[in-house]
Design a protein around this motif. Structure first.
Motif, PDB file in Angstrom:
ATOM      1  N   GLU A   1      -2.311   2.971  -8.540  1.00 11.04           N
ATOM      2  CA  GLU A   1      -2.447   2.312  -9.846  1.00 11.04           C
ATOM      3  C   GLU A   1      -1.094   1.826 -10.362  1.00 11.04           C
ATOM      4  O   GLU A   1      -0.993   0.751 -10.973  1.00 11.04           O
ATOM      5  N   LYS A   2      -0.041   2.573 -10.093  1.00 14.89           N
ATOM      6  CA  LYS A   2       1.295   2.136 -10.508  1.00 14.89           C
ATOM      7  C   LYS A   2       1.734   0.897  -9.732  1.00 14.89           C
ATOM      8  O   LYS A   2       2.364  -0.004 -10.292  1.00 14.89           O
ATOM      9  N   PHE A   3       1.403   0.851  -8.435  1.00 16.82           N
ATOM     10  CA  PHE A   3       1.720  -0.352  -7.662  1.00 16.82           C
ATOM     11  C   PHE A   3       0.989  -1.562  -8.230  1.00 16.82           C
ATOM     12  O   PHE A   3       1.519  -2.675  -8.255  1.00 16.82           O
ATOM     13  N   LEU A   4      -0.238  -1.378  -8.714  1.00 15.90           N
ATOM     14  CA  LEU A   4      -0.978  -2.471  -9.345  1.00 15.90           C
ATOM     15  C   LEU A   4      -0.239  -2.982 -10.573  1.00 15.90           C
ATOM     16  O   LEU A   4      -0.194  -4.203 -10.830  1.00 15.90           O
ATOM     17  N   LEU A   5       0.378  -2.073 -11.337  1.00 15.80           N
ATOM     18  CA  LEU A   5       1.101  -2.468 -12.544  1.00 15.80           C
ATOM     19  C   LEU A   5       2.368  -3.268 -12.241  1.00 15.80           C
ATOM     20  O   LEU A   5       2.794  -4.067 -13.064  1.00 15.80           O
TER      21      LEU A   5
ATOM     22  N   GLU B   1       7.691   8.417  -1.060  1.00 15.43           N
ATOM     23  CA  GLU B   1       8.181   8.795   0.274  1.00 15.43           C
ATOM     24  C   GLU B   1       8.870  10.158   0.276  1.00 15.43           C
ATOM     25  O   GLU B   1       8.714  10.940   1.215  1.00 15.43           O
ATOM     26  N   PHE B   2       9.634  10.423  -0.795  1.00 13.47           N
ATOM     27  CA  PHE B   2      10.445  11.639  -0.810  1.00 13.47           C
ATOM     28  C   PHE B   2      10.096  12.598  -1.954  1.00 13.47           C
ATOM     29  O   PHE B   2      10.785  13.597  -2.157  1.00 13.47           O
ATOM     30  N   GLY B   3       9.059  12.283  -2.750  1.00 13.96           N
ATOM     31  CA  GLY B   3       8.652  13.172  -3.830  1.00 13.96           C
ATOM     32  C   GLY B   3       9.678  13.279  -4.944  1.00 13.96           C
ATOM     33  O   GLY B   3       9.811  14.336  -5.569  1.00 13.96           O
ATOM     34  N   PHE B   4      10.361  12.166  -5.223  1.00 11.77           N
ATOM     35  CA  PHE B   4      11.425  12.191  -6.231  1.00 11.77           C
ATOM     36  C   PHE B   4      10.865  12.307  -7.648  1.00 11.77           C
ATOM     37  O   PHE B   4       9.776  11.819  -7.945  1.00 11.77           O
ATOM     38  N   THR B   5      11.656  12.910  -8.519  1.00  7.21           N
ATOM     39  CA  THR B   5      11.371  12.891  -9.954  1.00  7.21           C
ATOM     40  C   THR B   5      11.776  11.521 -10.502  1.00  7.21           C
ATOM     41  O   THR B   5      12.502  10.767  -9.837  1.00  7.21           O
TER      42      THR B   5
ATOM     43  N   ASN C   1       4.405  -5.747  -2.298  1.00  2.10           N
ATOM     44  CA  ASN C   1       3.825  -4.632  -3.050  1.00  2.10           C
ATOM     45  C   ASN C   1       2.384  -4.351  -2.652  1.00  2.10           C
ATOM     46  O   ASN C   1       1.947  -3.191  -2.663  1.00  2.10           O
ATOM     47  N   LEU C   2       1.620  -5.391  -2.297  1.00  2.00           N
ATOM     48  CA  LEU C   2       0.265  -5.158  -1.789  1.00  2.00           C
ATOM     49  C   LEU C   2       0.308  -4.391  -0.484  1.00  2.00           C
ATOM     50  O   LEU C   2      -0.511  -3.488  -0.244  1.00  2.00           O
ATOM     51  N   ALA C   3       1.276  -4.739   0.365  1.00  2.10           N
ATOM     52  CA  ALA C   3       1.394  -4.043   1.648  1.00  2.10           C
ATOM     53  C   ALA C   3       1.769  -2.583   1.437  1.00  2.10           C
ATOM     54  O   ALA C   3       1.205  -1.683   2.079  1.00  2.10           O
ATOM     55  N   PHE C   4       2.714  -2.321   0.536  1.00  2.00           N
ATOM     56  CA  PHE C   4       3.075  -0.934   0.246  1.00  2.00           C
ATOM     57  C   PHE C   4       1.890  -0.178  -0.359  1.00  2.00           C
ATOM     58  O   PHE C   4       1.641   0.990  -0.021  1.00  2.00           O
ATOM     59  N   ARG C   5       1.160  -0.836  -1.257  1.00  2.69           N
ATOM     60  CA  ARG C   5       0.012  -0.182  -1.902  1.00  2.69           C
ATOM     61  C   ARG C   5      -1.038   0.209  -0.868  1.00  2.69           C
ATOM     62  O   ARG C   5      -1.583   1.318  -0.900  1.00  2.69           O
ATOM     63  N   ALA C   6      -1.304  -0.719   0.068  1.00 10.77           N
ATOM     64  CA  ALA C   6      -2.292  -0.417   1.108  1.00 10.77           C
ATOM     65  C   ALA C   6      -1.771   0.657   2.055  1.00 10.77           C
ATOM     66  O   ALA C   6      -2.521   1.554   2.473  1.00 10.77           O
ATOM     67  N   SER C   7      -0.478   0.588   2.379  1.00  4.94           N
ATOM     68  CA  SER C   7       0.086   1.538   3.328  1.00  4.94           C
ATOM     69  C   SER C   7       0.113   2.953   2.767  1.00  4.94           C
ATOM     70  O   SER C   7      -0.273   3.918   3.440  1.00  4.94           O
ATOM     71  N   TYR C   8       0.544   3.088   1.524  1.00  7.08           N
ATOM     72  CA  TYR C   8       0.607   4.415   0.914  1.00  7.08           C
ATOM     73  C   TYR C   8      -0.772   4.915   0.478  1.00  7.08           C
ATOM     74  O   TYR C   8      -0.951   6.109   0.243  1.00  7.08           O
TER      75      TYR C   8
ATOM     76  N   GLY D   1       4.816   4.459   4.292  1.00  5.56           N
ATOM     77  CA  GLY D   1       5.114   3.035   4.171  1.00  5.56           C
ATOM     78  C   GLY D   1       5.380   2.356   5.492  1.00  5.56           C
ATOM     79  O   GLY D   1       5.717   1.163   5.518  1.00  5.56           O
ATOM     80  N   ASP D   2       5.229   3.077   6.616  1.00  6.62           N
ATOM     81  CA  ASP D   2       5.591   2.517   7.917  1.00  6.62           C
ATOM     82  C   ASP D   2       4.751   1.295   8.277  1.00  6.62           C
ATOM     83  O   ASP D   2       5.256   0.344   8.892  1.00  6.62           O
ATOM     84  N   GLY D   3       3.460   1.313   7.931  1.00  8.03           N
ATOM     85  CA  GLY D   3       2.619   0.168   8.243  1.00  8.03           C
ATOM     86  C   GLY D   3       3.114  -1.100   7.567  1.00  8.03           C
ATOM     87  O   GLY D   3       3.162  -2.169   8.177  1.00  8.03           O
ATOM     88  N   ALA D   4       3.511  -0.986   6.291  1.00  5.37           N
ATOM     89  CA  ALA D   4       4.041  -2.135   5.567  1.00  5.37           C
ATOM     90  C   ALA D   4       5.345  -2.611   6.200  1.00  5.37           C
ATOM     91  O   ALA D   4       5.558  -3.816   6.383  1.00  5.37           O
ATOM     92  N   LEU D   5       6.232  -1.677   6.553  1.00  6.89           N
ATOM     93  CA  LEU D   5       7.521  -2.055   7.136  1.00  6.89           C
ATOM     94  C   LEU D   5       7.341  -2.786   8.462  1.00  6.89           C
ATOM     95  O   LEU D   5       8.086  -3.731   8.774  1.00  6.89           O
ATOM     96  N   ALA D   6       6.354  -2.390   9.250  1.00  4.68           N
ATOM     97  CA  ALA D   6       6.097  -3.066  10.524  1.00  4.68           C
ATOM     98  C   ALA D   6       5.681  -4.517  10.296  1.00  4.68           C
ATOM     99  O   ALA D   6       6.095  -5.428  11.039  1.00  4.68           O
ATOM    100  N   VAL D   7       4.883  -4.751   9.257  1.00 12.73           N
ATOM    101  CA  VAL D   7       4.477  -6.119   8.925  1.00 12.73           C
ATOM    102  C   VAL D   7       5.695  -6.946   8.502  1.00 12.73           C
ATOM    103  O   VAL D   7       5.860  -8.102   8.917  1.00 12.73           O
ATOM    104  N   PHE D   8       6.567  -6.363   7.693  1.00  8.94           N
ATOM    105  CA  PHE D   8       7.756  -7.085   7.239  1.00  8.94           C
ATOM    106  C   PHE D   8       8.656  -7.447   8.419  1.00  8.94           C
ATOM    107  O   PHE D   8       9.194  -8.555   8.487  1.00  8.94           O
ATOM    108  N   LEU D   9       8.833  -6.517   9.338  1.00 11.12           N
ATOM    109  CA  LEU D   9       9.681  -6.782  10.503  1.00 11.12           C
ATOM    110  C   LEU D   9       9.133  -7.965  11.302  1.00 11.12           C
ATOM    111  O   LEU D   9       9.899  -8.851  11.728  1.00 11.12           O
ATOM    112  N   ALA D  10       7.821  -7.997  11.500  1.00 10.23           N
ATOM    113  CA  ALA D  10       7.212  -9.101  12.251  1.00 10.23           C
ATOM    114  C   ALA D  10       7.436 -10.434  11.542  1.00 10.23           C
ATOM    115  O   ALA D  10       7.725 -11.460  12.187  1.00 10.23           O
ATOM    116  N   TYR D  11       7.329 -10.442  10.214  1.00  7.15           N
ATOM    117  CA  TYR D  11       7.521 -11.692   9.476  1.00  7.15           C
ATOM    118  C   TYR D  11       8.961 -12.180   9.599  1.00  7.15           C
ATOM    119  O   TYR D  11       9.216 -13.373   9.763  1.00  7.15           O
TER     120      TYR D  11
END
Length: 464
Positions: free
Chosen positions: A72-76, A268-272, A403-410, A417-427
């Protein structure tokens, strides 16, 4: 060149031609620099408001009665990104209709709307997600400022200086992303993570200052008035779409990563909120500062060459991110991410420099083939102004894709986020191939090197 300061339509400069060396040396340089300074200020505030939700979502949680999920935060953060991208074309066209000064006053003042709405609602517990989505949509107005600002500033400077001028204008604006994230960090550090309204409150007087400065210090120029059909004609050029695709990879990555960086670190790292905010501003800051350098390098080495190397290194940086994720190494992950920001800045500056260079070179070839010089270079300037708006709009959509790719990946089972990063690398790999195939094959492709436009060929070519 005269200034009609008493005109009821606003202050207009008539007969503006930055390629006229005598006028440029006597008064043109001073006028162009003054307009550039206040344009940077307005665009800077616009970027801050555009990206305000990338900061506000860090505060959202049970502590303030807004327990939204990561998805939901990624949507915002996606919503203002999308609206800002869509607004870029009408904002670029508005400059040619109303004048750069007049539109900058309006586009600065209208930012009060999303800022006041955020101030009012962001600390009301139980506010539904759809309300914040609508408020986030109004923040997209800040993203439109980029296109109108760039279309305006490109008219003030001669072609030989446009890479540096556009880089400064865009880089100064892009720093607005880092600035609001620093403000978010300071609010969390000194007031705690339950006062997001303070972030919005700080920007209310700054928006007023930007609007007043535009009114007092900027000018409209007659040469920016577009003839009907400029956007439609530019859409018929293959370079419009190639450059837009490249800009998706450079600016789309910059703004997409800027909006997502804090949420990525939290997920990714559980940050505050404080831990995430302590790092998020570094990437946008580095990317903003490197953009003028990308323009300067493109002025010297050629936009296509700098763009090619930027994409090659971005692909390598993304591969390092995947390694860091697999190892769970925070230090390597953040280092690679900040390096990616730096490279997006270089690529932003070089890709935008390619726009006037490509069309100037096409005009040069037309003249060599027997075409009329003034008409050819007039069309090149019109195309350049139109493509700046088109590429800016399409490029910003790249941020939505990030952000859509990160939202879907997470949001998947792996919550990575690895799935999103793989798409970015290909592009990025595809962009390397496109840049080489279209602009660098052969002895000299369009946009490869700087073009000096002869003075006699620019006379009367001031209409963008």
């Amino acid at each position: 060149m005269t200034t009609n300061a008493r005109s009821p339509r606003g202050r207009w400069i008539e007969g503006w031609d930055p390629e006229d060396e005598v006028l440029w040396a006597s008064t043109g340089k001073r006028i162009a620099r003054r307009n550039l300074i206040f344009s940077i200020l307005s665009e800077h505030i616009g970027f801050s408001v555009w990206s305000i939700w990338s900061v506000l979502v860090l505060f959202m949680g049970p502590d303030i009665g807004l327990p939204f999920t990561a998805s939901e935060k990624f949507l915002l953060v996606i919503t203002p990104n999308l609206v800002g991208a869509v607004l870029r074309l009408p904002y670029a066209a508005a400059v040619t209709r109303f004048g750069g000064r007049n539109w900058t006053i309006f586009s600065s003042a209208v930012l009060l709307v999303p800022t006041v709405l955020a101030l009012h609602f962001v600390q009301q517990p139980g506010t539904p997600l759809w309300v914040f989505v609508l408020i986030g949509a109004t923040a997209g107005a800040g993203g439109g400022n980029f296109a109108s600002s760039m279309a305006n500033i490109t008219t003030f400077f001669p072609q030989r200086l446009q890479g540096w001028a556009l880089g400064l204008n865009a880089g100064g604006g892009n720093i607005g992303v880092a600035a609001i994230q620093v403000i978010g960090l300071l609010v969390i550090a000194f007031a705690g993570n339950t006062h997001p309204a303070y972030v919005a409150a700080i920007y209310l007087p700054l928006i007023a200052v930007a609007a007043v400065c535009a009114a007092l210090g900027m000018d409209n120029v007659d040469s920016i008035r577009a003839e009907p059909g400029a956007l439609r004609e530019a859409c018929g050029s293959r370079h419009t779409w190639w450059i837009s695709a490249l800009y998706v990879g450079t600016f789309g990555s910059f703004i997409g990563y800027s909006f997502a960086f804090g949420l990525v670190l939290q997920t990714e790292f559980g940050f505050t909120p404080l831990q995430a905010a302590s790092w998020t501003f570094l990437g946008p800051l580095v990317g903003s500062l490197s953009r003028p350098l990308g323009g300067r390098l493109a002025d010297r080495l050629g936009g296509a060459r700098v763009t090619l190397w930027s994409f090659a290194l971005m692909a390598a940086g993304t591969a390092v991110l995947l390694v860091a994720s697999a190892w769970g190494s925070f230090a390597l992950y953040v280092t690679a991410f900040i390096a990616l920001f730096l490279l997006t800045g270089l690529g932003n500056g070089s890709t935008y420099k390619m726009i006037p260079a490509v069309f100037a070179e096409e005009a040069e070839r037309e003249v060599t083939a027997g075409g009329e010089a003034v008409a050819a270079f007039a069309q090149a300037r019109r195309y350049s102004g139109a493509v700046i708006g088109i590429a800016g709009a399409i490029g910003a959509l790249g941020g939505v894709g990030i952000n859509l790719a990160f939202r879907a990946s997470y949001g998947g089972e792996a919550a990575s986020g690895d799935g999103a990063l793989a798409v970015f690398l290909a592009y990025y790999a595809v962009c390397v191939l496109v840049t080489w195939w279209v602009y660098l094959r052969g002895a000299r492709g369009p946009g490869q090197g700087p073009v000096e436009v002869p003075r006699e060929r620019t006379a009367g070519a001031g209409r963008v």
